[in-house]
Scaffold this active site. Sequence first.
Site, PDB file in Angstrom:
ATOM      1  N   ASP A 208      -6.498   0.571   0.612  1.00 57.34           N
ATOM      2  CA  ASP A 208      -6.679   0.841   2.036  1.00 57.34           C
ATOM      3  C   ASP A 208      -8.073   0.408   2.463  1.00 57.34           C
ATOM      4  OD1 ASP A 208      -8.402   2.748   1.025  1.00 57.34           O
ATOM      5  OD2 ASP A 208      -7.525   4.427   2.129  1.00 57.34           O
TER       6      ASP A 208
ATOM      7  N   LYS B  92       0.829  -1.202   0.000  1.00 56.62           N
ATOM      8  CA  LYS B  92       0.000   0.000   0.000  1.00 56.62           C
ATOM      9  C   LYS B  92       0.867   1.258   0.000  1.00 56.62           C
ATOM     10  CE  LYS B  92      -1.920   2.261   3.385  1.00 56.62           C
ATOM     11  NZ  LYS B  92      -2.699   2.703   4.562  1.00 56.62           N
TER      12      LYS B  92
END
Length: 232
Positions: free
Chosen positions: A154, A136
């Site tokens: 996310d 991420k």
Amino acid sequence: MKMSKTKSNMPRETKQQRAQRIHEEYAILCEEIPNPQPGLVFRNSFELLIATMMSAQTTDVRVNSVTPELFALYPTAEAMAEGNVELIGEIIHAIGFWRVKAQRAVQIAQSLVRDFNGEVPSTMEELVTLPGVGRKTANVVLGHAFNEPGFPVDTHIIRLTRRLRWRTDWRSSHPDPVHIESEITQYFEPSEWKNVSDRLILFGRSTCHARKPESDMCPLKQSCPSFGMYTR
């Protein structure tokens, strides 16, 4: 939050039908959010890397409130590599898990100095070798610092791709972010991955909230498979 069964009996989509709906819904999001911007404030790849690491389990607003002082004191990887963990902790005290993040910031900076001559690397393979940096964070840096294809996943992305049923495992209670990244990006050109992620995240913050989605105000309510399933 209660769930109704308003759309529980919807006919199953084919992959082609899902792809068409995804693009139609994304076109609407493009109209609603014409110029998506990241929530974190940064001036360079190093600041973005550290700020993104610190944004876990807290808000971008809180991170933005502490990073100006932090980067004024430690503007480069070389400076932060020599940084005082306790002092950094005092500076970032307002964000969640500040003790761990203060230590991690120094560790990342030390790794950058040791392994990359103080520069932030520009590939996924290299970024994920940094302490505490996963896909991420790496995707955020790739997309926003280097303009390389990156699709950060996310909690907003996980929630919206489930509610919109953009992914086949939307029923899963333990979704795999790597699988989500792989599945969603197949519907878009790599040059658009960053914008897709940014728009979904901004839409999640503004409208499709975790607890109380603004369903009646949602621009996707005509096609959203979950419309009417979440009530306040």
